[in-house]
Write a protein that holds these residues in place. Sequence first.
Motif, mmCIF file in Angstrom:
data_model
loop_
_atom_site.group_PDB
_atom_site.id
_atom_site.type_symbol
_atom_site.label_atom_id
_atom_site.label_comp_id
_atom_site.label_asym_id
_atom_site.label_seq_id
_atom_site.Cartn_x
_atom_site.Cartn_y
_atom_site.Cartn_z
ATOM 1 N N LYS A 44 -64.987 7.942 42.987
ATOM 2 C CA LYS A 44 -65.793 6.940 43.672
ATOM 3 C C LYS A 44 -66.837 7.686 44.489
ATOM 4 O O LYS A 44 -66.556 8.746 45.045
ATOM 5 N N ALA A 56 -74.928 -0.664 43.943
ATOM 6 C CA ALA A 56 -74.552 -1.453 42.772
ATOM 7 C C ALA A 56 -75.533 -1.284 41.610
ATOM 8 O O ALA A 56 -75.354 -1.894 40.563
ATOM 9 N N PRO A 58 -76.942 -0.324 38.324
ATOM 10 C CA PRO A 58 -76.296 0.194 37.117
ATOM 11 C C PRO A 58 -76.819 1.558 36.680
ATOM 12 O O PRO A 58 -76.067 2.383 36.192
ATOM 13 N N ALA A 61 -75.135 4.145 38.939
ATOM 14 C CA ALA A 61 -73.715 4.235 38.585
ATOM 15 C C ALA A 61 -73.540 4.969 37.256
ATOM 16 O O ALA A 61 -72.609 5.754 37.086
ATOM 17 N N ARG A 103 -70.553 -0.993 28.604
ATOM 18 C CA ARG A 103 -71.008 -1.958 29.610
ATOM 19 C C ARG A 103 -71.394 -1.152 30.839
ATOM 20 O O ARG A 103 -70.913 -0.038 31.027
ATOM 21 N N PRO A 106 -69.693 -0.467 37.278
ATOM 22 C CA PRO A 106 -69.975 -1.073 38.585
ATOM 23 C C PRO A 106 -70.207 0.014 39.633
ATOM 24 O O PRO A 106 -69.494 1.014 39.680
ATOM 25 N N GLU A 109 -67.484 1.257 43.198
ATOM 26 C CA GLU A 109 -66.067 0.953 42.948
ATOM 27 C C GLU A 109 -65.362 2.189 42.381
ATOM 28 O O GLU A 109 -65.984 3.088 41.835
ATOM 29 N N ASP A 133 -62.725 0.688 34.392
ATOM 30 C CA ASP A 133 -62.750 0.181 35.756
ATOM 31 C C ASP A 133 -61.315 -0.014 36.233
ATOM 32 O O ASP A 133 -60.353 0.275 35.506
ATOM 33 N N LEU A 139 -65.415 1.113 29.906
ATOM 34 C CA LEU A 139 -66.827 1.136 30.271
ATOM 35 C C LEU A 139 -67.609 2.138 29.430
ATOM 36 O O LEU A 139 -68.748 1.881 29.057
#
Length: 163
Positions: A44, A56, A58, A61, A103, A106, A109, A133, A139
Amino acid sequence: HDERVPPPARPGPQALPYPAPGVLTSGLDLRWVDTPTGRGLWFKCVGPGSAGPGAADPGTATWRVVYVSDLWLLDTLLRRHGLRYDDGRVRASSIDYTARFHRPPPGGEWLYLASSAPIAAGGRGLVEARVRDQSGRLLATIAQEVSVRTNRGRGENTRPQHV
């Protein structure tokens, strides 16, 4: 079809057993789990930029997943052969690296990376990983092929050995 595999419990705060010199980990909370088939890593982002509106994003991340997986995958292969990244006898380099994002991850997280090294022969090895996740949703799928050589002894006639 959306396979869900619940990740193992996240351990408490840890220090990496031997961070590679010069590797930036200060903005990450990394917690590893040894598994029967390889290694797992909960991670994280922490510190500046890990909370708030940009956390947040994408794109941010996604690059964090790529960075963490590139830090971790070689170690999975070396451990299978009783070696460590910080061992002065080890010479390793990436031959190729592929990350397929199914995908967007997130931001902000906990994510879980499970890695295994199914084969190493002739000085080359393959490490595979899946990033999930907290609920177990897949993911990303990652693969890295590496070249690994070791100098098993010291001296003029010592030839590199293949892993």
